[in-house]
Structures are given as structure tokens and as C-alpha cells.
Design an enzyme around this catalytic site. Structure first.
Site, PDB file in Angstrom:
ATOM      1  N   ASP A  11      -5.289  11.114  -2.717  1.00  0.00           N
ATOM      2  CA  ASP A  11      -5.579  11.622  -1.387  1.00  0.00           C
ATOM      3  C   ASP A  11      -5.322  10.469  -0.413  1.00  0.00           C
ATOM      4  O   ASP A  11      -5.329   9.303  -0.804  1.00  0.00           O
ATOM      5  CB  ASP A  11      -7.047  12.069  -1.330  1.00  0.00           C
ATOM      6  N   ASP A  13      -6.439  10.205   3.576  1.00  0.00           N
ATOM      7  CA  ASP A  13      -7.500   9.853   4.530  1.00  0.00           C
ATOM      8  C   ASP A  13      -8.850   9.697   3.825  1.00  0.00           C
ATOM      9  O   ASP A  13      -9.300  10.592   3.106  1.00  0.00           O
ATOM     10  CB  ASP A  13      -7.617  10.920   5.621  1.00  0.00           C
TER      11      ASP A  13
END
Ligand SMILES: [Mg+2]
Length: 183
Positions: A11, A13
């Protein structure tokens, strides 16, 4: 998790870069992108071990008209510039769609993970997915891939919420690399 992974799909952010303090938490320009602690050195260690590194990221801000595809490309160039050549992300996958879009890629749907595996000839056993949120975990689960949590930089989830999934949890990427890839 005692497997020989060939690739990690991160991932973005809250996992690699700081969540933006702007409304919605969106990073909307390259200048707003900062790496989280331990990220650069940890990704370099993984690349030194021969792993490929990918990103799958939800960028609903594009669907909302807050960011263009070209601006996202610039943000990812900045991310790789901050990481440096020996720790750079090999490919980025993003979902630009709104919540109610009938796409296959919106987390926790597994579309981005499947696209990455298909394009890079990866089998499920080759891949570890790493993220800071429950939707990352469920995307990995929907793709039947191993998953590990690192804590969200803004404390979005409690350690109890992470633990309830049964997925392993690490203090940060440094901790994860040392424990999972120690050889
Ligand atoms: Mg995140």
C-alpha cells in the site's frame, strides 16, 4: 510467513509515505510527499535481497477530479526519487474510481493485485502484501495472498483491530524486514 517471497506489493499512503494533512488525506502534489521513517533503508534491503517491489494504491482523488493521472505520475516519480535507484518501486498500480464505481480494482477488491501478479508472472506463493489498513488486508485476503500490517502513521486503526484479522503485525518496515527476511 516462512516463505521465500519474490515480490512485495505495498500500500502507499500511510505505509510508504505520510498520510497528507489535507482534506481527505490525499497527496495532491509531489511537494506534499514525504517518506515515513525506515522506508528507504528497508526497501533498499529488500532490493538487495533480490525482491521486486510494487505499489497498489487507492487514489479516489482522481475520480473526484482533485488530481489528474499526469499529476499522479509526477507524485510517483517523486516517490522513486526520494527512495533512490537502489530502493525504487518497480511498478505502480492505482485505482482512480469513486466508491460506487463498478470497477474490479477498488480496495478491498483484488483487481490491482491480480493485475500486478499477471504482468510480472508472479504466483500467489511469491507475494507478500503489506499495508496499514483493513481494506489492504481484505484485498490481500480476496486475492489469497499473505499479508502483513505496519501501523498507520496517524493511528487510524488500533493494534487490537489489526490483531483481530489474524494477520501478522510489525512495529514498522524495519521490524518487518528484520523478522521476515532475516537470512
Ligand atoms: Mg494506506
Amino acid at each position: 510467513m516462512n516463505k521465500t517471497y519474490k515480490a512485495i506489493i505495498f500500500d502507499r499512503d500511510g505505509t510508504l509515505n505520510a498520510t497528507s494533512r489535507s482534506e481527505g488525506g490525499y497527496v495532491l502534489c509531489a511537494d506534499d510527499l514525504t517518506l515515513l521513517p525506515f522506508v528507504q533503508e528497508s526497501l533498499k534491503k529488500l532490493k538487495d535481497k533480490g525482491l521486486k517491489l510494487y505499489v497498489f494504491t487507492q487514489q479516489r482523488c482522481i475520480g473526484k477530479g482533485l488530481l489528474t493521472e499526469e499529476e499522479l505520475t509526477e507524485i510517483h516519480k517523486k516517490l522513486n526519487a526520494l527512495l533512490g535507484e537502489n530502493a525504487a518501486i518497480d511498478a505502480f498500480y492505482h485505482c482512480p474510481h469513486l466508491v460506487d464505481a463498478e470497477c474490479a480494482c477498488s480496495k478491498p477488491k483484488p483487481g490491482m493485485l491480480f493485475d500486478c501478479m499477471k504482468e510480472h508472472n508472479l504466483n500467489p506463493d511469491d507475494v507478500l502484501v503489506v499495508g496499514d489498513s483493513l481494506r489492504d488486508f481484505y484485498a490481500a485476503q480476496n486475492a489469497q495472498l499473505d499479508f502483513a500490517f505496519v501501523p498507520n502513521d496517524l493511528g487510524k486503526h488500533t493494534s487490537e483491530e489489526y490483531a483481530a484479522t489474524g494477520a501478522p503485525y510489525f512495529q514498522n518496515l524495519h521490524d518487518l524486514v528484520n523478522k521476515v527476511f532475516k537470512k
